[in-house]
Design a protein around this motif. Structure first.
Motif, PDB file in Angstrom:
ATOM      1  N   ASP A 210       0.816  -1.222   0.000  1.00 16.02           N
ATOM      2  CA  ASP A 210       0.000   0.000   0.000  1.00 16.02           C
ATOM      3  C   ASP A 210       0.845   1.265   0.000  1.00 16.02           C
ATOM      4  OD1 ASP A 210      -2.704  -0.822  -0.061  1.00 16.02           O
ATOM      5  OD2 ASP A 210      -2.650  -1.350   2.063  1.00 16.02           O
ATOM      6  N   VAL A 211       0.298   2.301  -0.620  1.00 13.41           N
ATOM      7  CA  VAL A 211       0.761   3.672  -0.414  1.00 13.41           C
ATOM      8  C   VAL A 211      -0.380   4.379   0.296  1.00 13.41           C
ATOM      9  CG1 VAL A 211       1.479   5.844  -1.478  1.00 13.41           C
ATOM     10  CG2 VAL A 211       2.249   3.654  -2.445  1.00 13.41           C
ATOM     11  N   PHE A 212      -0.133   4.774   1.535  1.00  9.57           N
ATOM     12  CA  PHE A 212      -1.162   5.320   2.423  1.00  9.57           C
ATOM     13  C   PHE A 212      -1.028   6.837   2.476  1.00  9.57           C
ATOM     14  CE2 PHE A 212      -2.317   6.724   6.740  1.00  9.57           C
ATOM     15  CZ  PHE A 212      -3.605   6.221   6.849  1.00  9.57           C
ATOM     16  N   TRP A 213      -2.158   7.531   2.423  1.00 12.06           N
ATOM     17  CA  TRP A 213      -2.111   8.990   2.526  1.00 12.06           C
ATOM     18  C   TRP A 213      -3.218   9.499   3.439  1.00 12.06           C
ATOM     19  CZ3 TRP A 213      -3.358  13.104  -1.789  1.00 12.06           C
ATOM     20  CH2 TRP A 213      -3.056  14.383  -1.302  1.00 12.06           C
TER      21      TRP A 213
ATOM     22  N   VAL B 264      -4.685   3.851  -0.285  1.00 11.67           N
ATOM     23  CA  VAL B 264      -5.574   4.121   0.846  1.00 11.67           C
ATOM     24  C   VAL B 264      -5.519   5.620   1.117  1.00 11.67           C
ATOM     25  CG1 VAL B 264      -6.140   3.606   3.244  1.00 11.67           C
ATOM     26  CG2 VAL B 264      -5.104   1.828   1.811  1.00 11.67           C
ATOM     27  N   PHE B 265      -6.685   6.275   1.032  1.00 10.13           N
ATOM     28  CA  PHE B 265      -6.766   7.737   1.127  1.00 10.13           C
ATOM     29  C   PHE B 265      -7.711   8.109   2.261  1.00 10.13           C
ATOM     30  CE2 PHE B 265      -8.828  11.778  -0.457  1.00 10.13           C
ATOM     31  CZ  PHE B 265      -7.713  12.589  -0.313  1.00 10.13           C
TER      32      PHE B 265
ATOM     33  N   SER C 278      -5.604   3.306  -8.631  1.00  7.10           N
ATOM     34  CA  SER C 278      -4.777   2.700  -7.575  1.00  7.10           C
ATOM     35  C   SER C 278      -5.528   2.604  -6.253  1.00  7.10           C
ATOM     36  CB  SER C 278      -3.494   3.511  -7.370  1.00  7.10           C
ATOM     37  OG  SER C 278      -3.814   4.848  -7.004  1.00  7.10           O
ATOM     38  N   LEU C 279      -6.579   3.422  -6.067  1.00  4.63           N
ATOM     39  CA  LEU C 279      -7.303   3.437  -4.800  1.00  4.63           C
ATOM     40  C   LEU C 279      -8.040   2.124  -4.569  1.00  4.63           C
ATOM     41  CD1 LEU C 279      -8.902   7.013  -4.813  1.00  4.63           C
ATOM     42  CD2 LEU C 279      -7.102   6.190  -3.283  1.00  4.63           C
ATOM     43  N   ARG C 280      -7.986   1.641  -3.318  1.00  4.10           N
ATOM     44  CA  ARG C 280      -8.808   0.479  -2.957  1.00  4.10           C
ATOM     45  C   ARG C 280      -9.639   0.723  -1.709  1.00  4.10           C
ATOM     46  NH1 ARG C 280      -6.932  -3.370   0.643  1.00  4.10           N
ATOM     47  NH2 ARG C 280      -5.044  -2.808   1.766  1.00  4.10           N
ATOM     48  N   ILE C 281      -9.231   1.693  -0.866  1.00 10.08           N
ATOM     49  CA  ILE C 281      -9.994   2.060   0.326  1.00 10.08           C
ATOM     50  C   ILE C 281      -9.915   3.577   0.481  1.00 10.08           C
ATOM     51  CG2 ILE C 281     -10.086   1.928   2.861  1.00 10.08           C
ATOM     52  CD1 ILE C 281      -8.889  -0.916   2.568  1.00 10.08           C
TER      53      ILE C 281
END
Length: 660
Positions: A305-308, A359-360, A389-392
């Motif tokens: 994940d890349v989380f923001w 994840v945003f 790319s978003l999944r959540i």
């Protein structure tokens, strides 16, 4: 998604992805119920298992929960650990030192990437610089910084040496900063010359100097300054040091200070129903456990994940889901300096596409403000960007209205990403009530169900649980590890405010009203029950704003209420009586602007009243009590239909209906 199924005219339910559920940390409602059952069956054992699985302990704990001095609960008391070690060292030791920890995007779009190895070295150098200046375990350090890698480094370095930090939001005034410096007894302050927001350089060091000059914080012997812009600042040679110079000669290794699980990690100030901000004290072990565990459950964190999280480190969301949670699980996160509308209102969507964010997590206020610009300009509409790319996606800070929820779900999430609508507070440390993306069917506008181990309920004013469908007070029936430990320096205020005797002294009172759905048992938050406003996700005490207004030499009296606002959730409305004749026309508008600027200087721009209304007096009973319910109606533009027979001055209501 399986699609949208109508339940009633008002409510639509969204089922979660079967594919996501198959691989989620909590896979389906059966898995959720099993965790809830485990916590109910063996409460202490449940939390002990999570603590052992989630954190690295230097000295394992043997005690789990100590309730002997309720409500001053203790968790894992005899265990020892270090928050910085858990965030950094253990990932490097596990061979993940080259994994990117932070992708930092500056206001102007410049991108810097820092690996876990590099971040650990930077934290160690700054920790050594703090130690060289005599700062030690137990000393309090104020951090007044822009969103930056350096801000995270400062927090982690304090944690590394066992010095509790208190981060002050960079938008607060010199007076607000001074109050926090004095109350926490800080010995050092970390700041920057300036900060960049929306293409503008805004002062920090000059505000710091002004705050220190106000007095009461003579214990501050060191001010360390991050050179962000190179702007002109005043310099105190005996006290001030540049951050880059302070760390230049330091070693890039620093043995962590092992602290007891109950050692304070930080004190974070939040508004209450009285004028004085309260220092919420959080422990190291319990806080870190829940910040990491909610990363796994609520955000279903995966190593890819890349989380923001878009929150500032000056707020608790920036503590839990920027400075600690993502790093404790070994994640890659985006840290953003700027604002969502610069250089245009597509900034968020552009960054998600550029950095492949999966994840945003942002605030409903941001979503609502971006809806307007997106629908007016296709170029900055989320659908104009590659958000695949978003999944959540998630929301934080305030309840999200169903209309904004649906727009967010359809336009940002592409009608395929579960929304985690999270309810929690500065005092709770991390998420308390939230959907789990692989388990919980989701209803727009509802934060759904408590997380496993969180015993939430809705009660009446005597502490008795109410039936589903009936509104009441939101409480938590059992302690949890990441809960507030006390209010810094004021344990009595902690007891009275959060565990009131009227409710039996054992229930944690959240200060929010809520209702549970008759069919699903889902929680919906209805708003504050005390004199605290929620403006753009930020808590503001009405008395704090009133005190700021009355401190102006031309103001005799002031009362502040909130009114609903489509963008910010609530707007601040002030009713003011001057020490002179009531102003009218242009004079009133000029004075209103002067008072807004005054409040911004006293507290910060976030506290500026949206409207100021002048009167010869305030609506009071014959005993002198201000009738705030009437002011709330006036602020909403409602016709007063309530009984005003007890008012001493009913004619005043016409005056106060005029906004400035």
């Amino acid at each position: 998604m399986l699609g949208i199924e109508s339940i009633s005219n008002e409510k639509r339910i969204f089922q979660t992805f079967p594919d996501l559920a198959a691989h989620a940390a909590v896979s389906g409602m059966e898995a959720y119920r099993a965790l809830v059952s485990e916590a109910e069956r063996d409460f202490e054992g449940f939390w002990a298992r999570l603590a052992r699985e989630t954190l690295s302990w230097h000295k394992p704990f043997t005690k789990i929960l100590d309730e002997s001095n309720a409500p001053f609960y203790k968790w894992f008391e005899d265990g020892e650990l270090n928050a910085s070690y858990n965030s950094l060292d253990r990932h490097v030791e596990a061979g993940n030192g080259n994994r990117v920890a932070i992708i930092f995007e500056a206001d102007d779009g410049a991108v810097t990437k820092v690996t876990y190895q590099e971040l650990l070295q930077r934290v160690c150098r700054f920790a050594n610089a703090l130690k060289r200046r005599g700062i030690k375990k137990g000393d309090r350090v104020i951090i007044y910084m822009p969103m930056s890698i350096e801000g995270v480094v400062a927090m982690q370095a304090c944690a590394r040496i066992g010095a509790p930090h208190s981060v002050v939001f960079g938008g607060f005034s010199a007076k607000s900063l001074n109050e926090r410096l004095v109350d926490v007894g800080a010995v050092a302050l970390v700041t920057a010359d300036e900060q960049m927001r929306g293409g503008k350089a805004l002062p920090l060091k000059s505000i710091t100097d002004e705050a220190l000059a106000m007095g009461g914080c003579e214990a501050v012997k060191n001010v360390i300054v991050y050179k962000r812009t190179g702007g002109k600042i005043q310099w105190n040679a005996g006290r001030d040091a540049w951050m880059h110079e302070a760390v230049a000669a330091e070693q890039d290794t620093c043995e962590p200070e092992w602290v007891g699980a109950e050692h304070p990690l930080f004190i974070l100030y939040t508004s209450g129903s009285t004028g004085k901000p309260k220092g919420v004290q959080h422990s190291t072990g319990g806080y870190l456990l829940w910040a990491a565990q909610t990363m796994k459950w609520v955000f279903d964190w995966k190593p890819t994940d890349v989380f923001w999280c878009t929150a500032d480190i000056g707020w608790v969301t920036g503590h839990s889901y920027v400075a600690y949670g993502p790093l404790t699980v070994g994640g890659t996160e985006v840290v953003f300096e700027g604002i969502p509308t610069y250089p245009n209102a597509g900034r968020f969507w552009d960054m998600i596409a550029k950095h492949r964010v999966s994840v945003f997590y942002t605030a409903p206020t941001a979503i609502r403000s971006l809806i307007k610009t997106a629908e007016a300009d296709a170029k900055v509409h989320p659908k104009s960007y590659d958000l695949s790319s978003l999944r959540i996606i998630g929301t934080v800070g305030e309840p999200i209205n169903p209309e904004a929820w649906i727009w967010y779900y359809e336009n940002v999430g592409g009608s395929r990403c579960p929304i985690v609508d999270t309810w929690w507070q500065t005092e709770t440390g991390s998420h308390m009530i939230s959907p789990l993306p692989g388990a919980t069917p989701i209803v727009p506008g509802s934060c759904t169900l408590p997380l496993p181990g969180i015993m939430a309920a809705i009660v009446d004013e005597t502490g008795q649980e109410v039936a589903n469908g009936q509104g009441g007070l939101l409480v938590v029936k059992r302690p949890w590890p990441s809960m507030i430990r006390t209010i810094w320096g004021d344990p009595e205020r902690y007891k009275k405010g959060y565990f009131p005797e009227e409710l039996g002294g054992k229930l944690y009172l959240a200060g929010d009203g809520a209702v549970r759905d008759k069919e699903t048992g889902y929680f919906t938050i209805m708003g504050r029950i005390d004199d605290v406003l929620n403006v753009s996700g930020h808590r503001l005490g009405t008395m704090e704003i009133e005190s700021a207004l009355v401190s102006n030499p031309i103001v005799a009296e002031a009362a502040v209420v909130g009114r609903p606002d489509d963008t910010t959730g609530e707007a601040v409305v002030a009713f003011v009586v001057l020490k002179r004749a009531r102003p009218v026309g242009d004079e009133g508008r000029v004075i209103a602007e002067e008072l807004r600027a005054w409040v911004a200087k006293e507290i910060g721009p976030i506290a500026k009243p949206r409207e100021i209304r002048f009167g010869d007096n305030l609506p009071k009973t014959r005993s002198g009590k201000i009738m705030r319910r009437l002011l709330r109606s006036l602020a909403k533009g409602e016709v007063i239909t309530q009984d005003v027979s007890t008012l001493d001055n009913p004619a005043i209501l016409d005056q106060l209906g005029e906004a400035k």
